[in-house]
Design a protein around this motif. Sequence first.
Motif, PDB file in Angstrom:
ATOM      1  N   GLU A 222      43.285  29.558  48.262  1.00 17.77           N
ATOM      2  CA  GLU A 222      43.535  30.989  48.463  1.00 17.77           C
ATOM      3  C   GLU A 222      42.582  31.829  47.623  1.00 17.77           C
ATOM      4  N   ARG A 225      39.091  32.203  49.205  1.00 14.77           N
ATOM      5  CA  ARG A 225      38.914  32.962  50.445  1.00 14.77           C
ATOM      6  C   ARG A 225      38.183  34.282  50.182  1.00 14.77           C
ATOM      7  N   GLY A 226      37.070  34.467  50.882  1.00 11.82           N
ATOM      8  CA  GLY A 226      36.300  35.699  50.734  1.00 11.82           C
ATOM      9  C   GLY A 226      35.569  35.802  49.407  1.00 11.82           C
ATOM     10  N   ARG A 227      35.512  34.709  48.678  1.00 11.01           N
ATOM     11  CA  ARG A 227      34.956  34.739  47.331  1.00 11.01           C
ATOM     12  C   ARG A 227      33.470  34.381  47.365  1.00 11.01           C
TER      13      ARG A 227
END
Lengths: 433, 542
Positions: A222, A225-227
């Motif tokens: 989690e 994500r998008g990191r």
Amino acid sequence: MTFLSTNGHPLNRPLHRRGVLQGMLAGSAGVFGVGNVGIAKDTATAKSAESGQNRVLFIWLAGGASQFEMWDPKTSRETGGPFRSIPTAVPGYHVGELMPKLAQQMDKMAVVRSLNTAITAHGPAADLISTGRPKEPALDYPEIGVVLARELAVQGSKLPDYVSFFLSTEGRRRPATGFMGGSHAPMLLEKSMRPKDIDLPEGLSDLRHKEREHLRNLLSSEFARGRVGGQLVSGYNSAFAKVRGLMQSKGLFDIEQEPVTVRERYGRTAFGQQCLAARRLLEAGVPMVKVARGFWDSHHDNFESHRELTPDFDNVLSVLLTDLDERGLLDSTLVIVLSEFGRTPKINKDVGRDHYAAAWSCAFAGCGIKGGAVHGKTDADGKTVVDGQANASDIAATIYRAVGIDLQKEYHSGLRPVPIAKEDAKPLDGILA
Amino acid sequence: MRRILSIAVLTSVMYATTSNVLAEDVKAAVAHKEITPPIQVAAKIDGFLESHWSANKVTPAKRAEDATFLRRVTLDLTGRIPTTSELDRFLRDKSDNKRRELIDRLMNGPEFPLHFGNVLDQMIQTRYAGNSAFVDYLRRNVRDSKPWDVVFRELMLGPWETDALKPASRFLDKRAKATDVLAIDTARVFFGVDVSCAKCHDHPLVDDWKQEHFYGMVAFFNRTTGGKGKVGEKSEGEVTFLGADGKEQTARMMFLSGRVVEEPTAAATKSGNEKPRRFSRREQLVNVALQQKVFFSRAIVNRLWEYLVGRGLVDPVDQMHSANDSAVPGLLEWLADDFATSGYDLHRLITAIVSSRAYQLSSLWEQDSPLPNSSSFAAARLRPLSRRQLAFSLLVATGNAELTAPNEVQTRVERYAGVSGIQRIEQYLTIEKQTADLMRSFDMRRSEFHSSVAEALFLSNNPTAQELVTADNSDLAARLGKIEDTRKLVTMAVRNVLSRPPSEEQVVQLTAWFTRQGDDRQQASEQLIWALVTSAEFRFNH
């Protein structure tokens, strides 16, 4: 002497190895109590043999074993020492009398008698031989075994890619991962034949262990994500993903699970037990195993120490070659026998031999190797190489080619492209099948 | 703020007078009040990056959340995660200036020199890092704001006579037995250049570096002696090498800029009846490097930028040459020049970088456009914690370490003694001692980071790692075990370990997980802490 030419074909190459081998075994009475032990058609053997995966067993004789007492005897010369030489399965080629069992199996092995590697200090010489490259300050090149493990690794395997046994304290080294970094570090076995941190922690149930890892993985995914830099998280998570697989494979390290007869054949020596464990790991699909055996640095009483060490080496390696062959693994397993250097022709005042890198030997068997080949030659006293001179880079290139690795393949260290084998390395094609 | 600045300037001047090359520069700058405060330097950095972004049509990521910023800057400046009281204080503060005040608090607090001594030790000594006398020497330098050129001069030339300065000879001493290694390491660490590929031939990839540069650097060091704790310099000795044409040549002392230093003839060093002044080749290197200051100043600015932002403006940091441009046009050049002309003040430079917009961006990419290249600096990068940062933070998060505010008596002691932070220094060094064993099991922070299975196995199964989270040792585990409200429990766990309040979604998720673990709330608390401290969010600075 009319030795097998490195360009020629090996004589007596058995059409059916096992048949010839058993014939030979019958002739060497007492070596093996029973002739039919452990010919495995069961377990994972067949599977990994059929998968086409190549493996490597790297036997490191730390301290520098003596070529005179092993692969390149000079009987009756002043430099030759007290031992006789004995004929081998390869007509015309003799080895030291301390290796009677391997002598019978020389048709499976290839020997290089013409190493000239210049460096005679343990550390720098070991760096040179084990990386196959002269040291450069800004290029941190990994050990050959680390490269092999990376190249021969099986995608998605739950086993380690590289297991390194170094239980003797003398000359202990850890395989350098160099610019490849920590994810390519081998599993080290230094204090015990059981790996570290592989048992369930005390007081924790297997279920809780699994549940908390599940949560750890979930939280991490989690977070990723998008990191920016999510691949660092994937690398971190995949290291944890190996943990439970390794815990399940711990039985592989337990040689008590082998039949007593097999353990007896390998012998109860530390080296024998480690080689047996190595065979179990290779059989299960670990692509790279190293077993180091110390105390070859015989500045004092060279002959006594070789009388002590060599028979164990002779027994274990010959049993191992037979075992691998019987299990159908020898054709896909390259066995390497190397040291950091050899020993001096001159016998010193302590009846020892000192470090010598100008003319010494190493040996191979198995995958990609032409059994019975003998490469290169030293002069009558073993002081200089007179034919087929080879350096550390040539040996590394020979190893890579034997297991089918493209020598021109490039890695990158920072911006610098680095080919797997050094640019000017010449693989010894004469010992390659 | 103003007070601190003036002290920094004063100390620079004080030190600069001992370094004859720069004294005039600095004095001139001070006289003309050219030394701008760090906040203006930060604004200048922002200007360069904003032009860079608009030129590349990139919209940078949002500003990082307060808690993220607090964790990031605390890790970078003190080497540990923030405590929950530091978190509460920062989140409660509604002032516009709170980030600037936090930076000042950290930069002037007792922990910054302690941590940054370690950071500089790694940077300078690399494989020889970890000597406590050398680290303490660097810590004192940071505490006293000793300018970087003075540090360099002390490392290269001494004086090493006093106990306090003796450790400074360690950089040379560890390398003095192999002068080409000494030359290569000096060029990489202090000048950002790797000349080792030019040893046997002109550099195959980089036109700038010829064999002459490699042997030119070696020639500055070939008379240096040492290796057993005492560094010296012989008065004679040449470097010869086999050129590509196969002819033997004698190397001239040549700096990376191409500047050649001539050895004075015997007559030149003698004036009248005076004894000839001893000619030191190493001293010539220091002088020429500080005159031709571009390499020296850019190297450290680039290295600190890499440490704080995760990627050098020139990347890799030891590959500064004409074919490897700086990622943001003009920025490194300007920043290094400003750093040199304002007295090589590390404190001011670090304050400026962490105050800049680029440093404070989020590491989340929430735009539809694909992730821009790392050289755009349009989002924060994940950076693995160093082994010490990780071990230290583990001890703080789990409540195995004490980082408390001074009590009444201690406050009075510090006030009486006229020094603040003594108690925190003691606590910090105590925890650092605890980290010594632990950190060996962790992966090294390096530019190309790869997680090892050994670290994962250690954290998963080693008894030492398990003890960190058990109630017997972990104050956090003991406290969680007593909380009956599971929502409160998971909230407290997240705040302590991840240094932020959990989202509502995460509270629900963790509460559900916790409830599934059965009745033993103590056990479940311990495993919850384990999962949090081993999560990627904890392993990286984000």
